[in-house]
Design an enzyme around this catalytic site. Structure first.
Site, PDB file in Angstrom:
ATOM      1  N   ARG A  41      25.539 -35.713  30.402  1.00  0.00           N
ATOM      2  CA  ARG A  41      26.132 -34.489  29.875  1.00  0.00           C
ATOM      3  C   ARG A  41      26.770 -34.626  28.493  1.00  0.00           C
ATOM      4  O   ARG A  41      27.409 -33.692  28.025  1.00  0.00           O
ATOM      5  CB  ARG A  41      27.155 -33.906  30.858  1.00  0.00           C
ATOM      6  N   ASP A  42      26.619 -35.762  27.831  1.00  0.00           N
ATOM      7  CA  ASP A  42      27.096 -35.857  26.446  1.00  0.00           C
ATOM      8  C   ASP A  42      26.270 -36.891  25.682  1.00  0.00           C
ATOM      9  O   ASP A  42      26.811 -37.798  25.045  1.00  0.00           O
ATOM     10  CB  ASP A  42      28.582 -36.215  26.391  1.00  0.00           C
ATOM     11  N   ILE A  43      24.956 -36.737  25.756  1.00  0.00           N
ATOM     12  CA  ILE A  43      24.066 -37.677  25.068  1.00  0.00           C
ATOM     13  C   ILE A  43      24.003 -37.316  23.585  1.00  0.00           C
ATOM     14  O   ILE A  43      23.707 -36.179  23.220  1.00  0.00           O
ATOM     15  CB  ILE A  43      22.658 -37.647  25.691  1.00  0.00           C
TER      16      ILE A  43
END
Length: 281
Positions: free
Chosen positions: A175-177
């Site tokens: 969820r935060d690549i």
């Protein structure tokens, strides 16, 4: 600092390596800050007994007063192995997410996912994760080492895809690549990528399909609202910007597509300051 067993919301326990009587003597932490985040600072470090080792010490701290009445927190039970005493401490959502992923991945060999070597709890409002230190981040590589990118383009893209596959196979959404959350190790014949920084991650509840995972759940389940800190805006999926109340593997795969394009192009695919601007782009 004592010997602990960690119980993530009392679902699962695992032993933390026994602390040395003078645990601070096990590691030497330098003043060199490698990076900062919402709750964490990462410092360069070494093992005191092996001064040539390259370690990264991720120290997460929080104010206990800020999480006391916050419904979006996780409960972590610390057990003193020597005396059998149990204490439950509340940790912020981001710290809880990171610990959940550590718990989930501890017995699995995933070469493209950053591994935690050791965990230390100095007190009830801080935790230190010990990891191998990378040469740099993918962000640095894209900005300063274009030749390295071009020579290893196929392998680096494959590494990133493998990292996401390894997480999704174990029911984890990152969820935060983004390039800043991808580490680059250069000890081998070619650079190797590892995905790191799991403070926005979520683990799929049992029986749910990862392709359409609902994350608007009650506070007792310790799953948090999908719109809270999901993916840096340049790598954010359109579904998220349009207000979906579900998260799924598309959250990561859109970001992966943006990062892969950035590796190939050498510049970000989308650069806007607002969600509306991103959607129009």
């Amino acid at each position: 600092m004592i010997d602990f067993v960690l119980d993530i919301i009392k679902k699962y326990t695992f032993p933390i390596p026994p602390a040395h009587p003078k645990a601070e003597a096990q590691y030497t932490i330098s003043d060199k800050c490698l990076g900062t985040g919402s709750y964490a600072k990462v410092f360069a470090g070494t093992r005191t007994s092996r001064p040539h080792t390259r370690l990264a010490m991720k120290i997460m701290t929080w104010d206990a007063r800020d999480v006391e009445d916050d419904p979006e927190v996780g409960d972590v039970e610390l057990v003193d192995i020597n005396h059998g005493e149990r204490t439950v401490t509340r940790v912020p959502a981001g710290v809880f997410a990171e610990l959940e992923v550590v718990r989930k991945m501890q017995d699995r060999t995933c070469p493209n996912v950053a591994q935690v070597l050791d965990i230390r709890f100095p007190d009830a409002s801080s935790v230190m994760l010990v990891m191998n230190r990378a040469a740099c981040s993918l962000r640095y590589l894209v900005d300063h080492e274009v030749d390295v990118l071009k020579c290893n383009l196929h392998a680096l893209c494959q590494d990133l895809l493998m990292a996401v596959q390894q997480l999704h196979c174990h029911g984890i959404l990152h969820r935060d690549i983004k390039p800043a959350n991808v580490l680059v190790f250069t000890e081998g014949a070619r650079p190797v990528l590892q995905l790191t920084d799991f403070n926005s991650s979520r683990i799929k509840p049992e029986g749910e399909n990862l392709s359409a995972m609902a994350v608007l759940m009650d506070a007792s389940s310790k799953k948090f609202k999908t719109q809270d800190h999901v993916t840096t805006i340049w790598y954010r999926a359109p579904e998220t910007m349009l207000g979906t109340t579900h998260d799924g593997n598309w959250t990561d795969m859109w970001a992966v597509g943006c990062v892969l394009a950035e590796i190939v192009r050498g510049t970000p695919l989308f650069v806007e300051d607002t969600e509306w601007g991103m959607l129009m782009e």
